[in-house]
Motif scaffolding. Structure first.
Motif, PDB file in Angstrom:
ATOM      1  N   UNK A  56       0.849  -1.193   0.000  1.00  0.00           N
ATOM      2  CA  UNK A  56       0.000   0.000   0.000  1.00  0.00           C
ATOM      3  C   UNK A  56       0.880   1.236   0.000  1.00  0.00           C
ATOM      4  N   UNK A  57       0.556   2.180  -0.887  1.00  0.00           N
ATOM      5  CA  UNK A  57       1.303   3.431  -0.983  1.00  0.00           C
ATOM      6  C   UNK A  57       0.491   4.547  -0.335  1.00  0.00           C
ATOM      7  N   UNK A 103       7.581   2.550   9.093  1.00  0.00           N
ATOM      8  CA  UNK A 103       8.012   1.472   8.187  1.00  0.00           C
ATOM      9  C   UNK A 103       7.025   1.247   7.048  1.00  0.00           C
ATOM     10  N   UNK A 104       6.364   2.306   6.626  1.00  0.00           N
ATOM     11  CA  UNK A 104       5.393   2.223   5.540  1.00  0.00           C
ATOM     12  C   UNK A 104       5.998   2.724   4.234  1.00  0.00           C
ATOM     13  N   UNK A 105       5.164   2.720   3.216  1.00  0.00           N
ATOM     14  CA  UNK A 105       5.584   3.096   1.871  1.00  0.00           C
ATOM     15  C   UNK A 105       4.965   4.454   1.507  1.00  0.00           C
ATOM     16  N   UNK A 106       5.813   5.397   1.105  1.00  0.00           N
ATOM     17  CA  UNK A 106       5.389   6.747   0.763  1.00  0.00           C
ATOM     18  C   UNK A 106       5.501   6.952  -0.741  1.00  0.00           C
ATOM     19  N   UNK A 107       4.452   7.497  -1.358  1.00  0.00           N
ATOM     20  CA  UNK A 107       4.474   7.749  -2.797  1.00  0.00           C
ATOM     21  C   UNK A 107       4.562   9.233  -3.107  1.00  0.00           C
ATOM     22  N   UNK A 108       5.523   9.616  -3.954  1.00  0.00           N
ATOM     23  CA  UNK A 108       5.737  11.025  -4.305  1.00  0.00           C
ATOM     24  C   UNK A 108       6.013  11.143  -5.795  1.00  0.00           C
ATOM     25  N   UNK A 109       5.438  12.158  -6.405  1.00  0.00           N
ATOM     26  CA  UNK A 109       5.787  12.518  -7.778  1.00  0.00           C
ATOM     27  C   UNK A 109       6.727  13.723  -7.677  1.00  0.00           C
ATOM     28  N   UNK A 110       8.040  13.508  -7.871  1.00  0.00           N
ATOM     29  CA  UNK A 110       9.028  14.562  -7.597  1.00  0.00           C
ATOM     30  C   UNK A 110       8.886  15.827  -8.453  1.00  0.00           C
ATOM     31  N   UNK A 111       8.153  15.727  -9.551  1.00  0.00           N
ATOM     32  CA  UNK A 111       7.961  16.913 -10.378  1.00  0.00           C
ATOM     33  C   UNK A 111       6.802  17.771  -9.854  1.00  0.00           C
ATOM     34  N   UNK A 112       6.080  17.266  -8.879  1.00  0.00           N
ATOM     35  CA  UNK A 112       5.095  18.055  -8.168  1.00  0.00           C
ATOM     36  C   UNK A 112       3.746  18.189  -8.847  1.00  0.00           C
ATOM     37  N   UNK A 113       3.707  18.107 -10.134  1.00  0.00           N
ATOM     38  CA  UNK A 113       2.466  18.230 -10.883  1.00  0.00           C
ATOM     39  C   UNK A 113       2.606  17.469 -12.191  1.00  0.00           C
ATOM     40  N   UNK A 114       1.529  17.408 -12.972  1.00  0.00           N
ATOM     41  CA  UNK A 114       1.590  16.687 -14.237  1.00  0.00           C
ATOM     42  C   UNK A 114       2.466  17.441 -15.240  1.00  0.00           C
ATOM     43  N   UNK A 115       3.365  16.700 -15.883  1.00  0.00           N
ATOM     44  CA  UNK A 115       4.231  17.282 -16.914  1.00  0.00           C
ATOM     45  C   UNK A 115       4.258  16.333 -18.112  1.00  0.00           C
ATOM     46  N   UNK A 116       4.414  16.875 -19.289  1.00  0.00           N
ATOM     47  CA  UNK A 116       4.398  16.055 -20.508  1.00  0.00           C
ATOM     48  C   UNK A 116       5.790  15.621 -20.954  1.00  0.00           C
ATOM     49  N   UNK A 117       6.811  16.411 -20.614  1.00  0.00           N
ATOM     50  CA  UNK A 117       8.161  16.085 -21.076  1.00  0.00           C
ATOM     51  C   UNK A 117       9.165  16.145 -19.920  1.00  0.00           C
ATOM     52  N   UNK A 118      10.259  15.432 -20.084  1.00  0.00           N
ATOM     53  CA  UNK A 118      11.329  15.440 -19.087  1.00  0.00           C
ATOM     54  C   UNK A 118      12.003  16.809 -19.087  1.00  0.00           C
TER      55      UNK A 118
END
Length: 194
Positions: A56-57, A103-118
């Motif tokens: 579980x995240x 000791x749980x699992x943390x989910x993060x999107x490091x770009x902070x928001x939706x992005x289309x390109x690297x």
């Protein structure tokens, strides 16, 4: 229990509608504190990452999602918690560290928001801070696909980033180097075979 039921239903539907595939699931540690980081192109990405991961995240989610009381209560029940993306949200950072200390699992999107390109300019350094402060290993993933019906959506689980390797740096440098390595790992392509 609710999380497991919804995950099973989600996997079933994803396999029908998105030909869902997960590569490298065996790399995810089965227990202990862990941060999972991935790219973020669509509102579907948190669901996709949850379906790809046996554990579980507990996701950081933009605070706007919690403004609707019914939706907010529902996603909280699945382990999500709010973050204010427009400021340094100390409460969310503390919550992240608490999750890791449990000791749980943390989910993060490091770009902070939706992005289309690297684009490295999208990277938020907070992920480095959480990794160092929480003393947690990180696993990265790349979600590939556009969520078009009957087109494949694939999740590639990358290699584990060992937090121990960043203890040789001064703290501020460790945060920057770790954040950069996470970003590069998410988008690193597999070597072409033969």
């Amino acid at each position: 229990m609710l999380y497991k039921i919804l995950r099973a239903i989600g996997i079933f539907l994803y396999k029908i509608f998105f030909r869902f595939e997960v590569v490298g699931k065996e790399k995810i540690p089965k227990k202990g504190k862990l941060i999972i980081c991935a790219n973020h192109k669509s509102n579907f990405d948190p669901v996709t990452l949850a379906l790809a991961t046996p554990r579980q995240i507990n996701f950081m989610a933009k605070k706007e999602l919690f403004e609707n009381k019914i939706l907010g209560k529902f996603i909280r029940s699945l382990g999500a918690f709010p973050i204010d993306r427009q400021s340094t949200d100390i409460k969310a950072l503390k919550k992240s560290i608490t999750i890791l200390n449990e000791e749980k699992c943390l989910g993060i999107f490091p770009e902070g928001t939706r992005v289309k390109t690297k684009d490295r300019a999208n990277l938020k350094k907070g992920i480095g801070y959480i990794g160092i402060k929480g003393n947690s290993n990180i696993i990265t993933a790349e979600v590939i696909g556009n969520y078009k019906i009957f087109r494949k959506v694939k999740v590639e689980i990358k290699d584990l980033i060992q937090i121990e390797n960043y203890k040789k740096y001064p703290k501020k440098e460790a945060i920057d180097v770790l954040a950069n390595d996470i970003f590069e790992s998410i988008y690193r392509k597999k070597e072409l075979e033969g």
